[in-house]
Design an enzyme around this catalytic site. Structure first.
Site, PDB file in Angstrom:
ATOM      1  N   LYS A  35      36.881  31.261  43.588  1.00  0.00           N
ATOM      2  CA  LYS A  35      35.732  32.169  43.398  1.00  0.00           C
ATOM      3  C   LYS A  35      34.684  31.505  42.507  1.00  0.00           C
ATOM      4  O   LYS A  35      33.487  31.588  42.771  1.00  0.00           O
ATOM      5  CB  LYS A  35      36.185  33.469  42.717  1.00  0.00           C
ATOM      6  CG  LYS A  35      36.923  34.436  43.602  1.00  0.00           C
ATOM      7  CD  LYS A  35      37.158  35.746  42.831  1.00  0.00           C
ATOM      8  CE  LYS A  35      38.100  36.654  43.563  1.00  0.00           C
ATOM      9  NZ  LYS A  35      38.457  37.850  42.828  1.00  0.00           N
TER      10      LYS A  35
ATOM     11  N   GLU B 196      50.205  37.666  47.198  1.00  0.00           N
ATOM     12  CA  GLU B 196      49.367  37.724  45.997  1.00  0.00           C
ATOM     13  C   GLU B 196      50.211  38.173  44.798  1.00  0.00           C
ATOM     14  O   GLU B 196      49.940  37.797  43.657  1.00  0.00           O
ATOM     15  CB  GLU B 196      48.175  38.669  46.211  1.00  0.00           C
ATOM     16  CG  GLU B 196      47.078  38.507  45.164  1.00  0.00           C
ATOM     17  CD  GLU B 196      45.776  39.205  45.542  1.00  0.00           C
ATOM     18  OE1 GLU B 196      44.829  38.534  46.005  1.00  0.00           O
ATOM     19  OE2 GLU B 196      45.685  40.428  45.369  1.00  0.00           O
TER      20      GLU B 196
ATOM     21  N   GLY C  53      44.866  46.315  42.757  1.00  0.00           N
ATOM     22  CA  GLY C  53      44.105  46.374  44.006  1.00  0.00           C
ATOM     23  C   GLY C  53      44.998  46.513  45.234  1.00  0.00           C
ATOM     24  O   GLY C  53      44.755  47.341  46.113  1.00  0.00           O
ATOM     25  N   ARG C  54      46.056  45.712  45.304  1.00  0.00           N
ATOM     26  CA  ARG C  54      46.904  45.724  46.503  1.00  0.00           C
ATOM     27  C   ARG C  54      47.860  46.916  46.538  1.00  0.00           C
ATOM     28  O   ARG C  54      48.632  47.062  47.480  1.00  0.00           O
ATOM     29  CB  ARG C  54      47.645  44.391  46.643  1.00  0.00           C
ATOM     30  CG  ARG C  54      48.401  43.933  45.410  1.00  0.00           C
ATOM     31  CD  ARG C  54      48.774  42.447  45.494  1.00  0.00           C
ATOM     32  NE  ARG C  54      49.370  41.938  44.273  1.00  0.00           N
ATOM     33  CZ  ARG C  54      48.708  41.435  43.252  1.00  0.00           C
ATOM     34  NH1 ARG C  54      47.367  41.399  43.283  1.00  0.00           N
ATOM     35  NH2 ARG C  54      49.334  40.959  42.194  1.00  0.00           N
TER      36      ARG C  54
ATOM     37  N   HIS D  30      54.957  36.156  73.458  1.00  0.00           N
ATOM     38  CA  HIS D  30      54.301  35.223  74.368  1.00  0.00           C
ATOM     39  C   HIS D  30      53.535  34.157  73.589  1.00  0.00           C
ATOM     40  O   HIS D  30      52.625  33.519  74.114  1.00  0.00           O
ATOM     41  CB  HIS D  30      53.382  35.995  75.316  1.00  0.00           C
ATOM     42  CG  HIS D  30      54.131  37.044  76.064  1.00  0.00           C
ATOM     43  ND1 HIS D  30      54.839  36.785  77.214  1.00  0.00           N
ATOM     44  CD2 HIS D  30      54.376  38.351  75.761  1.00  0.00           C
ATOM     45  CE1 HIS D  30      55.450  37.888  77.619  1.00  0.00           C
ATOM     46  NE2 HIS D  30      55.189  38.857  76.747  1.00  0.00           N
TER      47      HIS D  30
ATOM     48  N   GLU E 257      31.698  39.393  48.039  1.00  0.00           N
ATOM     49  CA  GLU E 257      31.601  39.873  49.421  1.00  0.00           C
ATOM     50  C   GLU E 257      31.182  41.343  49.464  1.00  0.00           C
ATOM     51  O   GLU E 257      30.327  41.751  50.249  1.00  0.00           O
ATOM     52  CB  GLU E 257      32.959  39.725  50.129  1.00  0.00           C
ATOM     53  CG  GLU E 257      33.430  38.300  50.341  1.00  0.00           C
ATOM     54  CD  GLU E 257      34.355  37.818  49.230  1.00  0.00           C
ATOM     55  OE1 GLU E 257      34.142  38.188  48.049  1.00  0.00           O
ATOM     56  OE2 GLU E 257      35.284  37.053  49.540  1.00  0.00           O
TER      57      GLU E 257
ATOM     58  N   LYS F 191      37.509  47.580  42.945  1.00  0.00           N
ATOM     59  CA  LYS F 191      38.075  47.887  41.636  1.00  0.00           C
ATOM     60  C   LYS F 191      37.208  47.287  40.527  1.00  0.00           C
ATOM     61  O   LYS F 191      36.865  47.942  39.560  1.00  0.00           O
ATOM     62  CB  LYS F 191      39.511  47.363  41.557  1.00  0.00           C
ATOM     63  CG  LYS F 191      40.178  47.663  40.234  1.00  0.00           C
ATOM     64  CD  LYS F 191      41.622  47.204  40.191  1.00  0.00           C
ATOM     65  CE  LYS F 191      42.174  47.458  38.784  1.00  0.00           C
ATOM     66  NZ  LYS F 191      43.525  46.920  38.599  1.00  0.00           N
TER      67      LYS F 191
HETATM   68  O1  F6P Z   1      40.411  38.032  45.272  1.00  0.00           O
HETATM   69  C1  F6P Z   1      41.526  38.820  45.157  1.00  0.00           C
HETATM   70  C2  F6P Z   1      41.213  40.203  44.692  1.00  0.00           C
HETATM   71  O2  F6P Z   1      40.984  40.208  43.332  1.00  0.00           O
HETATM   72  C3  F6P Z   1      42.325  41.157  45.074  1.00  0.00           C
HETATM   73  O3  F6P Z   1      43.339  41.182  44.155  1.00  0.00           O
HETATM   74  C4  F6P Z   1      41.591  42.434  45.232  1.00  0.00           C
HETATM   75  O4  F6P Z   1      42.316  43.374  45.975  1.00  0.00           O
HETATM   76  C5  F6P Z   1      40.345  41.956  45.945  1.00  0.00           C
HETATM   77  O5  F6P Z   1      40.050  40.719  45.336  1.00  0.00           O
HETATM   78  C6  F6P Z   1      39.161  42.872  45.858  1.00  0.00           C
HETATM   79  O6  F6P Z   1      38.838  43.138  44.543  1.00  0.00           O
HETATM   80  P1  F6P Z   1      37.905  44.353  44.142  1.00  0.00           P
HETATM   81  O7  F6P Z   1      38.559  45.609  44.592  1.00  0.00           O
HETATM   82  O8  F6P Z   1      37.772  44.262  42.668  1.00  0.00           O
HETATM   83  O9  F6P Z   1      36.583  44.152  44.839  1.00  0.00           O
END
Ligand code: F6P
Length: 520
Positions: free
Chosen positions: A489, A330, A244-245, A360, A195, A189
């Site tokens: 972060k 979140e 995002g979620r 288990h 990452e 987003k």
């Molecule tokens: O670190 C949390 C977050 O901001 C989430 O809310 C989001 O879904 C995820 O990182 C990934 O963010 P993006 O889609 O901007 O890479």
């Protein structure tokens, strides 16, 4: 308006009495009909919760006092309910519900573009593999849904995911694939996530000469994607009003559309749409997401439970608890209200794994473990699928039998008296009977899906989305921001810069020592 601490402490007072779930079944012959709700293929059985009519009345009164109906109307009308980021929240508009005429037009145009693109890739035959690169909301939804679609839909292209910055994630994603036949879909987003950018760069290197032609982006930050090197016509947009979620319904689901086809994805959207309409239109007392949220409030703020287990008895929903960890924790794992005051207890820890595997492992604790919750253990949401999608009826019946047995066992328990009677005159009865008895009266909800169809899955995910919203309203937190992820972060960026430069900067002694281990 009465403040939330007072309102929620009245729920704690209401819950401060012993309620026997099994006795409720004996006393209330119509309990099942009153505590079971259905919407389309999804049936929810709340009857094994430690909840009676007085409790339910108190919870509905709480919802009214928290202006739930007004908040629900604000949400669907596109009001900026994400106050700290000054944004509307309209993931339902992706399913055709709510929002403005402008929202509707942009969603319709994007839906068409995504479907056309997916159809073209599928019919062209050039690509055999997709690598979906993203993390958090840009990963968990698509990953859960891809697993679940496997039950009923054919996958036309191999679909792999790369999320973690750990090099193993990228290595596993590309392993054995041919770059010429692989489409990389970079999903972010913000297009600022470390990452995802690093994984995107590594996959681009791996693609070699195909790097620019075999890479597309999904983002709400078109400039960021272009700066990353993806050309404008290969960028699929979504909007700041899609959190995002809550984004799997948007272009974030493009990999799913390519792999499984736009029709399958449209069924998934339709399922969520049905739950949206139910949530928007049903009165609070007949409203499934509201009931689910109120049961959660009862367990958290009334009975004092600090965690909530979610156990899908369906291998193809095995990512469900991980998905809900982001969705609920979140969204509502917060300690400050919208006005910046201290909250009372908010989101419990969400956890779980697939059944029967969990039986288990942690079920020992669920049945006999202590907890701060009034009746011990943790409330459980069991999720089961009635249809056998694997053509293995014996397995399926055994799976369901285990699921139903667990909720019954949690509720009934086995008293020490019964164990003692069974043991007769055993010499160690005093030591063993307490160890072999089960307190019972541990609450659970059982959700069943008629089938693990895309439509039923849409119902299920939207149910939890709206539950999360309702709980946020009652706890008076903004469910749509996530300031709590920022600090780590920022520090990671500083530490990474220092480690790249071979220095450890100024930190506490522990952090400095750890950095030195890595750079020396
Ligand atoms: O670190 C949390 C977050 O901001 C989430 O809310 C989001 O879904 C995820 O990182 C990934 O963010 P993006 O889609 O901007 O890479």
């Amino acid at each position: 308006m009465t403040d939330r601490h007072t309102l929620l402490s009245s729920i704690a007072s209401e819950a401060d009495r012993d309620i026997s779930i099994a006795s409720l079944f004996e006393a209330e012959t119509d309990r099942l009909s009153r505590f079971v709700m259905r919407e389309g293929p999804l049936r929810a059985d709340f009857s094994k919760q430690a909840l009676d009519d007085a409790a339910l009345a108190a919870l509905l009164d709480l919802a009214a006092k928290c202006d739930l109906e007004e908040w629900r109307a604000k949400l669907f009308s596109g009001e900026r309910v994400n106050t700290s980021e000054d944004r509307a929240v309209l993931h339902m508009a992706l399913r055709g519900v709510g929002g403005t005429a402008e929202n509707k037009a942009e969603v319709a145009a994007m839906r068409q573009r995504l479907a056309d693109y997916a159809d073209a890739i599928r019919s062209e035959g050039k690509f055999k593999n997709i690598i979906h690169i993203g993390i958090g909301g840009s990963d968990l939804g698509p990953r859960l849904v891809a697993d679940a679609f496997e039950a009923s839909a054919d996958q036309a292209l191999t679909l792999r995911f790369a999320e973690n910055v750990d090099g193993a994630s990228v290595n596993d994603a590309v392993k054995g694939l041919n770059p010429a036949e692989t489409l990389a879909v970079v999903v972010s987003k913000s297009f600022g996530t470390q990452e995802t950018k690093m994984n995107g760069e590594s996959v681009r290197d791996w693609l070699g000469e195909f790097g620019s032609s075999n890479m597309i982006a999904v983002t709400a930050n078109r400039d960021g994607a272009e700066a990353f090197g993806i050309s404008g016509e290969n960028i699929f947009d979504f909007w700041d009003w899609v959190g995002g979620r809550y984004s799997v319904w948007s272009a974030v689901g493009l990999s799913l559309q390519i792999a499984y086809g736009p029709d399958v994805f449209a069924d998934f959207l339709d399922g969520a749409r049905a739950m949206d309409l139910h949530f928007r239109d049903q009165p609070l007392q007949e409203n499934l997401p509201v009931m689910m949220a109120l049961v959660g409030i009862w367990n958290r703020n009334g009975l004092g439970y600090g965690s909530q287990a979610v156990i899908p008895y369906a291998r193809r929903l095995r990512k469900f608890s991980a998905f809900l960890q982001q969705l609920e924790m979140e969204s509502n794992g917060k300690s400050a209200t919208r006005a910046g005051k201290a909250t009372t207890l908010t989101c419990p820890v969400i956890w779980g794994d697939e059944g029967t595997n969990g039986q288990h492992a942690f079920f020992q604790w669920l049945h006999q473990g202590p907890s701060e919750g009034r009746y011990g253990g943790a409330p459980v949401d069991f999720v089961a699928v009635l249809k056998d999608h694997e053509d293995r009826p014996a397995h399926h019946t055994a799976l369901l039998a285990n699921c139903f047995a667990q909720s019954e066992a949690l509720m009934l328990g086995k008293s020490e008296d019964v164990v003692r009677a069974e043991m007769g005159g055993h010499a160690d009865v005093d030591a063993l009977a307490p160890q072999k008895s089960f307190p019972g009266n541990r609450p659970s909800t059982t959700l069943t899906l008629d089938a693990l169809s895309p439509n039923a899955l849409g119902h299920l995910i939207a149910l939890y989305e709206h539950k999360t919203f309702v709980q946020g309203v009652i706890w008076d937190v903004n469910s749509f921001d996530q300031w709590g992820v920022q600090l780590g972060k920022v520090l990671a960026t500083t530490i990474l810069d220092e480690m790249d430069a071979g220095q450890s900067g100024i930190h506490d002694a522990s952090t400095t020592a750890l950095m030195q281990l890595a750079i020396s």
